[in-house]
Design a protein around this motif. Structure first.
Motif, PDB file in Angstrom:
ATOM      1  N   THR A 159       0.974  -1.286  -0.083  1.00 17.10           N
ATOM      2  CA  THR A 159       0.072   0.149  -0.042  1.00 17.10           C
ATOM      3  C   THR A 159       0.822   1.189   0.003  1.00 17.10           C
ATOM      4  O   THR A 159       2.026   1.146   0.385  1.00 17.10           O
ATOM      5  CB  THR A 159      -0.986  -0.074   1.466  1.00 17.10           C
ATOM      6  OG1 THR A 159      -0.067   0.140   2.520  1.00 17.10           O
ATOM      7  CG2 THR A 159      -1.861  -1.261   1.316  1.00 17.10           C
ATOM      8  N   SER A 170       1.002   3.748   2.088  1.00 20.87           N
ATOM      9  CA  SER A 170       1.300   3.816   3.651  1.00 20.87           C
ATOM     10  C   SER A 170       2.648   3.092   3.824  1.00 20.87           C
ATOM     11  O   SER A 170       3.479   3.250   4.677  1.00 20.87           O
ATOM     12  CB  SER A 170       0.234   3.745   4.541  1.00 20.87           C
ATOM     13  OG  SER A 170      -0.156   2.485   4.673  1.00 20.87           O
ATOM     14  N   TYR A 214      -6.960  -4.605  -3.079  1.00 15.87           N
ATOM     15  CA  TYR A 214      -7.130  -4.034  -1.896  1.00 15.87           C
ATOM     16  C   TYR A 214      -6.949  -4.627  -0.805  1.00 15.87           C
ATOM     17  O   TYR A 214      -6.998  -5.787  -0.688  1.00 15.87           O
ATOM     18  CB  TYR A 214      -8.753  -3.264  -2.032  1.00 15.87           C
ATOM     19  CG  TYR A 214      -9.001  -2.587  -3.130  1.00 15.87           C
ATOM     20  CD1 TYR A 214      -8.843  -1.109  -2.960  1.00 15.87           C
ATOM     21  CD2 TYR A 214      -9.326  -3.231  -4.277  1.00 15.87           C
ATOM     22  CE1 TYR A 214      -9.243  -0.498  -4.152  1.00 15.87           C
ATOM     23  CE2 TYR A 214      -9.697  -2.297  -5.249  1.00 15.87           C
ATOM     24  CZ  TYR A 214      -9.538  -0.754  -5.326  1.00 15.87           C
ATOM     25  OH  TYR A 214      -9.802  -0.088  -6.381  1.00 15.87           O
ATOM     26  N   ALA A 218      -7.336  -0.247   1.421  1.00 12.76           N
ATOM     27  CA  ALA A 218      -6.096   0.625   0.856  1.00 12.76           C
ATOM     28  C   ALA A 218      -5.877  -0.137  -0.463  1.00 12.76           C
ATOM     29  O   ALA A 218      -5.885  -1.290  -0.323  1.00 12.76           O
ATOM     30  CB  ALA A 218      -4.863   0.551   1.896  1.00 12.76           C
TER      31      ALA A 218
END
Length: 91
Positions: A27, A29, A60, A69
């Motif tokens: 992701t 992040s 996801y 995410a």
């Protein structure tokens, strides 16, 4: 743009790509955490890599109660180039 800044941009973008090739899918992040780059910078490089068909959204990942995410990974169906740098004093 000065040459030093241009080199830094290319190195950071390559760092994001290398993270995905080694640890992907990730992701945004997770890329930020592993690269120590800002979210804004990672977002910009992800867009550039997608525009060049080097990475793709793959799925996801559910994280808590919010929206899942997006996961990014190398586009193994795309075209990749291998570059090798030889530092002559050490050969």
């Amino acid at each position: 743009m000065n040459p030093q800044a241009n080199v830094t941009i290319h190195l950071n973008r390559a760092h994001v790509f290398n993270l995905l090739s080694r640890k992907g899918p990730l992701t945004i992040s997770e890329i930020v955490k592993n690269s120590e780059l800002s979210k804004l910078t990672v977002d910009k490089y992800i867009k550039q890599l997608q525009d060049n068909n080097l990475i793709v959204k793959t799925n996801y990942k559910k994280q808590g109660s919010g929206r899942p995410a997006e996961l990014y990974n190398i586009n193994w169906q795309g075209k990749l180039t291998l570059a090798v740098h030889f530092d002559l004093p050490y050969i």
